[in-house]
Design an enzyme around this catalytic site. Structure first.
Site, mmCIF file in Angstrom:
data_model
loop_
_atom_site.group_PDB
_atom_site.id
_atom_site.type_symbol
_atom_site.label_atom_id
_atom_site.label_comp_id
_atom_site.label_asym_id
_atom_site.label_seq_id
_atom_site.Cartn_x
_atom_site.Cartn_y
_atom_site.Cartn_z
ATOM 1 C CB CYS A 69 -0.933 0.183 1.095
ATOM 2 S SG CYS A 69 -2.263 -1.261 1.060
ATOM 3 N N GLY A 70 2.045 1.263 -0.357
ATOM 4 C CA GLY A 70 3.121 2.272 -0.179
ATOM 5 C C GLY A 70 3.990 2.383 1.041
ATOM 6 C CD1 TRP A 73 6.981 7.843 -1.889
ATOM 7 C CD2 TRP A 73 4.878 7.325 -2.325
ATOM 8 N NE1 TRP A 73 6.775 8.873 -2.421
ATOM 9 C CE2 TRP A 73 5.201 8.897 -2.955
ATOM 10 C CE3 TRP A 73 3.561 6.894 -2.726
ATOM 11 C CZ2 TRP A 73 4.526 9.606 -3.678
ATOM 12 C CZ3 TRP A 73 2.789 7.652 -3.646
ATOM 13 C CH2 TRP A 73 2.990 8.994 -3.899
ATOM 14 C CG HIS A 134 3.456 -5.136 6.885
ATOM 15 N ND1 HIS A 134 3.064 -3.941 6.135
ATOM 16 C CD2 HIS A 134 4.230 -5.536 5.978
ATOM 17 C CE1 HIS A 134 3.997 -3.607 5.191
ATOM 18 N NE2 HIS A 134 4.525 -4.751 5.200
ATOM 19 N NE ARG A 159 -1.885 0.946 -4.554
ATOM 20 C CZ ARG A 159 -0.871 0.598 -5.384
ATOM 21 N NH1 ARG A 159 -0.214 -0.335 -4.779
ATOM 22 N NH2 ARG A 159 -0.789 0.785 -6.486
ATOM 23 C CB SER A 167 0.160 -4.043 -5.630
ATOM 24 O OG SER A 167 1.527 -3.767 -5.145
ATOM 25 N NE ARG A 287 2.794 -4.010 -10.016
ATOM 26 C CZ ARG A 287 1.702 -3.885 -10.692
ATOM 27 N NH1 ARG A 287 1.860 -4.357 -11.868
ATOM 28 N NH2 ARG A 287 0.754 -3.298 -10.202
ATOM 29 C CE LYS A 288 0.997 -1.408 -15.459
ATOM 30 N NZ LYS A 288 -0.046 -1.665 -15.849
ATOM 31 N N GLY A 289 3.531 1.986 -9.650
ATOM 32 C CA GLY A 289 3.174 3.005 -9.001
ATOM 33 C C GLY A 289 1.996 3.841 -9.194
HETATM 34 P P1 A3P Z 1 2.290 -1.438 -7.567
HETATM 35 O O1 A3P Z 1 2.733 -2.939 -7.382
HETATM 36 O O2 A3P Z 1 0.982 -0.919 -7.815
HETATM 37 O O3 A3P Z 1 3.169 -0.566 -8.585
HETATM 38 P P2 A3P Z 1 4.797 -1.593 -0.481
HETATM 39 O O4 A3P Z 1 6.036 -0.335 -0.515
HETATM 40 O O5 A3P Z 1 3.991 -1.224 0.455
HETATM 41 O O6 A3P Z 1 5.229 -2.850 -0.691
HETATM 42 O O7 A3P Z 1 3.709 -1.113 -1.895
HETATM 43 C C1 A3P Z 1 4.414 -1.206 -3.095
HETATM 44 C C2 A3P Z 1 3.538 -0.312 -4.264
HETATM 45 O O8 A3P Z 1 4.073 0.856 -3.916
HETATM 46 C C3 A3P Z 1 3.901 -0.795 -5.564
HETATM 47 O O9 A3P Z 1 2.568 -0.617 -6.273
HETATM 48 C C4 A3P Z 1 5.170 0.052 -5.810
HETATM 49 O O10 A3P Z 1 5.092 0.156 -7.341
HETATM 50 C C5 A3P Z 1 4.698 1.379 -5.240
HETATM 51 N N1 A3P Z 1 5.693 2.370 -4.941
HETATM 52 C C6 A3P Z 1 6.598 1.873 -4.266
HETATM 53 N N2 A3P Z 1 7.481 3.165 -4.243
HETATM 54 C C7 A3P Z 1 6.758 4.265 -4.781
HETATM 55 C C8 A3P Z 1 7.055 5.688 -4.826
HETATM 56 N N3 A3P Z 1 8.059 6.052 -4.734
HETATM 57 N N4 A3P Z 1 5.999 6.358 -5.221
HETATM 58 C C9 A3P Z 1 4.681 5.725 -5.578
HETATM 59 N N5 A3P Z 1 4.703 4.440 -5.653
HETATM 60 C C10 A3P Z 1 5.633 3.751 -5.051
#
Ligand code: A3P
Length: 321
Positions: A69-70, A73, A134, A159, A167, A287-289
């Site tokens: 869920c980010g 980030w 978590h 998210r 994701s 991945r996609k973000g």
């Molecule tokens: P997607 O798989 O939809 O691309 P976590 O950090 O909790 O494991 O979450 C991973 C998700 O956050 C992934 O989503 C990843 O691409 C996205 N993510 C990681 N770093 C990011 C950033 N700096 N900005 C935006 N999204 C990010």
């Protein structure tokens, strides 16, 4: 005065988290029911140790989230924010340019899982400490959740559940080759069974806590962070007691943090690139973000089904996705 958190890896010489260590010997993702929540079997000893022995300290900030869920980030943003006196975000040798965010901020469940040796590393960290979990709010130790204890604050990120599941599926597939179909993740999740699920309970626990005590729990959403990173980082800084001064804003420090932690910036760093020689690499976290990738993996019927479940579970809470 303390200059803020120091990268965990620099202090302790070890990687504080590698999600891949949660893989069991037979390469399966074993979920276990623990006090009403679904957690990885391998996290249970750590969760029990946290419940038994985690002692919050003044200045502690716990980052809470369901997986995917980010978290990565938020770790980067909180770290860059809280340590900006020691490490100006535009500095060419900023720790986030050579370390993955998970190397900077320890993951409590794994840190506590291996017993007192690592637990003592947590205790040895200088204040203010920054860490993530978590765990659902309901299973956090009372020492962390009690409203009166403002020494230890919680920043939560969630998210939109369909995007979270997509994701999670992509991530799990890389870690565990026997997970192939999206339905392997989707069907159980609709029943509440997914990593750290039920999803709705995870979100509701922190949502209710943030409503009851907004100065104790900051509730953020991945989608809001994407659409307005500047305002959300400002909010985060204020919440952890380090608001940006006028001169910092004028000097562009806030923008520097947003840029440093942006998806494109972090994803393209060498430290976060793919590593074909390893069965796990930091690029898995990037991945996609994007918002809305669920539409590439769910039929409209599947989406309607999960939306209806989530809506029903959240009804009356004031929270919706
Ligand atoms: P997607 O798989 O939809 O691309 P976590 O950090 O909790 O494991 O979450 C991973 C998700 O956050 C992934 O989503 C990843 O691409 C996205 N993510 C990681 N770093 C990011 C950033 N700096 N900005 C935006 N999204 C990010």
């Amino acid at each position: 005065a303390a200059l803020g958190p120091v990268p965990f890896r620099d202090l302790c010489g070890v990687r504080p988290v590698s999600d891949v260590t949660t893989r069991s010997a037979d390469n399966k993702l074993w979920l276990q029911r623990y006090q009403g929540t679904w957690v990885l079997e391998s996290w249970v000893p750590g969760i029990m140790a946290i419940q038994r022995s985690f002692v919050p300290r003044r200045g502690d900030v716990v980052l809470g989230s369901p997986p995917k869920c980010g978290t990565t980030w938020l770790k980067a943003l909180a770290f860059a924010n809280m340590s900006r006196a020691a490490y100006p975000p535009a500095h060419p040798e900023h720790p986030l340019l050579r370390l993955n965010p998970h190397d900077c901020v320890p993951f409590m469940e794994l840190l506590f899982a291996t017993g007192t040796r690592k637990e003592s590393k947590m205790n040895a960290l200088p204040s203010p400490r920054l860490m993530n979990t978590h765990m659902q709010h309901s299973i956090l130790p009372a020492s962390v959740t009690t409203d009166q204890n403002l020494d230890c604050k919680i920043v939560y990120i969630c998210r939109e559940p369909k995007d979270m599941l997509v994701s999670l599926w992509h991530y799990t597939r890389r870690a565990l080759p026997d997970v192939s179909s999206f339905l392997d993740v989707f069907e159980p999740a609709c029943e509440g069974k997914c990593l750290c699920g039920p999803i709705w309970d995870h979100v509701l626990g922190y949502w209710n806590a943030s409503k009851a005590s907004p100065e104790k729990v900051l509730f953020l959403r991945y989608e809001d962070l994407l659409s307005d990173p500047v305002e959300n980082v400002r909010k985060l800084a204020r919440f952890v007691g380090q608001p940006f001064s006028v001169s910092e804003e004028e000097a562009g420090v806030l923008m520097d943090i947003v840029r440093l932690c942006s998806f494109d910036k972090l994803k393209n760093l060498e430290v976060n690139s793919a590593d074909p020689s390893s069965d796990f690499a930091n690029d898995w976290y990037f991945r996609k973000g994007e918002v809305g990738d669920w539409a590439n993996h769910m039929t409209p019927d599947m989406a309607r089904r999960l939306d209806a479940i989530v809506e029903e579970k959240l009804s009356g809470s004031g929270l919706s996705f």
